[in-house]
Design an enzyme around this catalytic site. Sequence first.
Site, PDB file in Angstrom:
ATOM      1  N   LEU A  63       0.654  -1.058   0.034  1.00 54.86           N
ATOM      2  CA  LEU A  63       0.099   0.078   0.065  1.00 54.86           C
ATOM      3  C   LEU A  63       0.771   1.209   0.105  1.00 54.86           C
ATOM      4  O   LEU A  63       0.858   2.188  -0.932  1.00 54.86           O
ATOM      5  CB  LEU A  63      -0.919  -0.096   1.382  1.00 54.86           C
ATOM      6  CG  LEU A  63      -1.689   1.215   1.213  1.00 54.86           C
ATOM      7  CD1 LEU A  63      -2.892   1.259   0.370  1.00 54.86           C
ATOM      8  CD2 LEU A  63      -2.518   1.304   2.635  1.00 54.86           C
ATOM      9  N   ARG A  80       0.657   9.527  14.374  1.00 47.42           N
ATOM     10  CA  ARG A  80      -0.614  10.065  13.589  1.00 47.42           C
ATOM     11  C   ARG A  80      -1.847   9.690  14.329  1.00 47.42           C
ATOM     12  O   ARG A  80      -3.009  10.169  14.061  1.00 47.42           O
ATOM     13  CB  ARG A  80      -0.547   9.394  12.349  1.00 47.42           C
ATOM     14  CG  ARG A  80       0.220  10.325  11.291  1.00 47.42           C
ATOM     15  CD  ARG A  80       0.239   9.547   9.801  1.00 47.42           C
ATOM     16  NE  ARG A  80      -1.175   9.646   9.374  1.00 47.42           N
ATOM     17  CZ  ARG A  80      -1.669  10.713   8.660  1.00 47.42           C
ATOM     18  NH1 ARG A  80      -0.718  11.747   8.467  1.00 47.42           N
ATOM     19  NH2 ARG A  80      -3.047  10.700   8.149  1.00 47.42           N
ATOM     20  N   TYR A  88     -11.775  10.927  13.566  1.00 51.91           N
ATOM     21  CA  TYR A  88     -13.020   9.803  14.101  1.00 51.91           C
ATOM     22  C   TYR A  88     -14.013  10.452  14.828  1.00 51.91           C
ATOM     23  O   TYR A  88     -15.320  10.112  14.651  1.00 51.91           O
ATOM     24  CB  TYR A  88     -12.608   8.532  14.401  1.00 51.91           C
ATOM     25  CG  TYR A  88     -11.905   7.601  13.080  1.00 51.91           C
ATOM     26  CD1 TYR A  88     -12.766   7.233  12.076  1.00 51.91           C
ATOM     27  CD2 TYR A  88     -10.756   7.481  12.853  1.00 51.91           C
ATOM     28  CE1 TYR A  88     -12.628   6.499  11.160  1.00 51.91           C
ATOM     29  CE2 TYR A  88     -10.511   6.609  11.756  1.00 51.91           C
ATOM     30  CZ  TYR A  88     -11.195   6.148  10.847  1.00 51.91           C
ATOM     31  OH  TYR A  88     -10.906   5.478   9.870  1.00 51.91           O
ATOM     32  N   SER A  95     -15.495   4.391  12.341  1.00 52.32           N
ATOM     33  CA  SER A  95     -15.661   4.145  10.927  1.00 52.32           C
ATOM     34  C   SER A  95     -16.850   3.262  10.667  1.00 52.32           C
ATOM     35  O   SER A  95     -17.156   2.160  11.383  1.00 52.32           O
ATOM     36  CB  SER A  95     -14.434   3.441  10.152  1.00 52.32           C
ATOM     37  OG  SER A  95     -14.784   3.105   8.715  1.00 52.32           O
ATOM     38  N   TYR A 130      -6.807  -4.216   7.155  1.00 55.33           N
ATOM     39  CA  TYR A 130      -6.267  -3.572   8.248  1.00 55.33           C
ATOM     40  C   TYR A 130      -7.056  -3.526   9.483  1.00 55.33           C
ATOM     41  O   TYR A 130      -6.798  -2.716  10.591  1.00 55.33           O
ATOM     42  CB  TYR A 130      -6.000  -1.924   7.741  1.00 55.33           C
ATOM     43  CG  TYR A 130      -5.174  -1.908   6.613  1.00 55.33           C
ATOM     44  CD1 TYR A 130      -3.803  -2.502   6.244  1.00 55.33           C
ATOM     45  CD2 TYR A 130      -5.748  -1.386   5.375  1.00 55.33           C
ATOM     46  CE1 TYR A 130      -3.278  -2.556   5.079  1.00 55.33           C
ATOM     47  CE2 TYR A 130      -5.174  -1.291   4.302  1.00 55.33           C
ATOM     48  CZ  TYR A 130      -3.851  -1.996   4.094  1.00 55.33           C
ATOM     49  OH  TYR A 130      -3.402  -1.972   2.761  1.00 55.33           O
ATOM     50  N   CYS A 161      -2.523  -2.485  -7.416  1.00 59.24           N
ATOM     51  CA  CYS A 161      -1.717  -3.247  -6.487  1.00 59.24           C
ATOM     52  C   CYS A 161      -1.537  -2.971  -4.914  1.00 59.24           C
ATOM     53  O   CYS A 161      -1.122  -3.770  -4.464  1.00 59.24           O
ATOM     54  CB  CYS A 161      -0.115  -3.366  -7.083  1.00 59.24           C
ATOM     55  SG  CYS A 161       0.066  -3.560  -8.757  1.00 59.24           S
ATOM     56  N   HIS A 228      -8.971   8.006  -4.107  1.00 61.35           N
ATOM     57  CA  HIS A 228      -7.796   8.178  -3.437  1.00 61.35           C
ATOM     58  C   HIS A 228      -6.543   8.277  -4.384  1.00 61.35           C
ATOM     59  O   HIS A 228      -6.451   7.614  -5.301  1.00 61.35           O
ATOM     60  CB  HIS A 228      -7.735   6.986  -2.646  1.00 61.35           C
ATOM     61  CG  HIS A 228      -6.690   7.113  -1.631  1.00 61.35           C
ATOM     62  ND1 HIS A 228      -5.361   7.100  -1.519  1.00 61.35           N
ATOM     63  CD2 HIS A 228      -7.073   6.871   0.223  1.00 61.35           C
ATOM     64  CE1 HIS A 228      -4.979   7.162  -0.325  1.00 61.35           C
ATOM     65  NE2 HIS A 228      -5.760   7.021   0.731  1.00 61.35           N
ATOM     66  N   ASP A 305     -19.308   4.765   2.811  1.00 58.95           N
ATOM     67  CA  ASP A 305     -18.836   5.806   3.527  1.00 58.95           C
ATOM     68  C   ASP A 305     -17.750   5.553   4.562  1.00 58.95           C
ATOM     69  O   ASP A 305     -17.944   4.452   5.337  1.00 58.95           O
ATOM     70  CB  ASP A 305     -19.953   6.623   4.287  1.00 58.95           C
ATOM     71  CG  ASP A 305     -20.829   7.479   3.364  1.00 58.95           C
ATOM     72  OD1 ASP A 305     -19.992   8.304   2.605  1.00 58.95           O
ATOM     73  OD2 ASP A 305     -22.038   7.728   3.412  1.00 58.95           O
ATOM     74  N   CYS A 367       2.641  -5.245 -13.469  1.00 57.78           N
ATOM     75  CA  CYS A 367       3.095  -4.134 -13.829  1.00 57.78           C
ATOM     76  C   CYS A 367       4.532  -4.480 -14.463  1.00 57.78           C
ATOM     77  O   CYS A 367       5.357  -5.297 -14.197  1.00 57.78           O
ATOM     78  CB  CYS A 367       3.069  -3.305 -12.592  1.00 57.78           C
ATOM     79  SG  CYS A 367       1.693  -2.782 -11.673  1.00 57.78           S
ATOM     80  N   CYS A 370       7.362  -4.240 -12.132  1.00 57.25           N
ATOM     81  CA  CYS A 370       6.969  -5.230 -10.816  1.00 57.25           C
ATOM     82  C   CYS A 370       8.301  -5.927 -10.296  1.00 57.25           C
ATOM     83  O   CYS A 370       8.832  -6.619 -11.225  1.00 57.25           O
ATOM     84  CB  CYS A 370       5.908  -6.095 -11.110  1.00 57.25           C
ATOM     85  SG  CYS A 370       5.310  -6.876  -9.427  1.00 57.25           S
ATOM     86  N   CYS A 375       3.224 -11.028  -5.982  1.00 56.36           N
ATOM     87  CA  CYS A 375       2.348 -10.595  -7.009  1.00 56.36           C
ATOM     88  C   CYS A 375       2.151 -12.385  -8.226  1.00 56.36           C
ATOM     89  O   CYS A 375       1.094 -12.362  -8.355  1.00 56.36           O
ATOM     90  CB  CYS A 375       2.634  -9.646  -7.914  1.00 56.36           C
ATOM     91  SG  CYS A 375       2.353  -7.787  -6.740  1.00 56.36           S
TER      92      CYS A 375
END
Length: 396
Positions: A63, A80, A88, A95, A130, A161, A228, A305, A367, A370, A375
């Site tokens: 990611l 963070r 939140y 979420s 996650y 990916c 995103h 959402d 890719c 890659c 993968c």
Amino acid sequence: MFNRSALTFSKASKAVSLSFSQSRFLSSVKNPKTGVLLVNMGGPQDSKAVHSFLFNLFTDKDLIPLPFQDYLAPFIAKRRTPKIIDQYNQIGGGSPIRMWSEKQASLLEKELDLLSPNSAPHKAYIAFRYAPPLTDETVQQMKKDGVKNAVALTLYPQYSCSTTGSSFNELHKSLKTLDPNQEISWRVVDRWSTHPKLIEAFAKNIEATLLKYPASERSSVILLFSAHSLPMTVVNRGDSYPSEVAATVNAVMSRLNFSHRHRLIWQSQVGPQPWLGPKTDVTIEGYAKQGEKNLLVVPIAFVSDHIETLYEVDIEYGHLAKKNGVTGFKRVDSLNDHPDFIAAMADLVKTSLENERKTSITYGLRCPECVNPKCEATREYFQGTTLKNLPLNNEF
């Protein structure tokens, strides 16, 4: 206005979430003939889960590739956490993505049983990347339920990916440990960026939101399709995500007869490295300087959402728009439980089960630059046979 509406919505979502989350596996289906695994990133249900969510996210090299990731990721997650908890808290304390995913799973089961009786009964499962329920836990439940045939359906319509690729790599990793004898036969729906029902759901939501503008101003609205972003290192490696998002936008605009001016823009960039642009916040400021008053944000790569819609768009960008004099700033509803969206998922699963191929033909193409051995191994596992020996199939 956006702060209040987001809070109202998120509190309602949280209340509904309680009823949908009494059990992690809500379906009452016993001995399902077909399992359907819905994969997505997930999100923390409350403030206590934020740190573990961020830790899992920043340690995922598929990611967010970082230098010295094993050392930097825990530091970034810890730093963070307070900021993300505050965000939140502004959308109800957690979420709603799990609530929506569970509702989508329940509706999908019903739709599939009607659409595809030969593969019924169906049982839908959720595997988040996650946050709970994580992939290992869900695979264990599928094994316990005696599932022998399964379809993994990505809830990221546009393949990357970093998203679908990461989730499928994790699923492959789990299966090697938890199903070493391959007792479950898998098919995967790895992309569906222009599925007709998906496009119809987006278009209907846009049309409904446009009606909220005064008739005299409606034609002046600019549609801002926000997705995103990706690091440019991933884009330059050959990731297909930007082109697949663009394909979705073009299909939606075609369905709308190109009735409005529009742009594809990118949000949620993190860190100092170059990311795909133009950025959503910069776009809002730029059009404000040009005197535009009516900007309608369309979340084009999110199906449920979550914090990127309820906080980042509604609150953060809502305040930014107001500060810059944009009086007609609105957001199109996410797909959530839209009937056409559910119909799209059901059709994708049915088509996958009826097709000789176990994946799309495009899934077999890595890719061009890659360097991730996972993968190749994951693709070989889910394809299960040699691509060149099979006919082409229709893919979305």
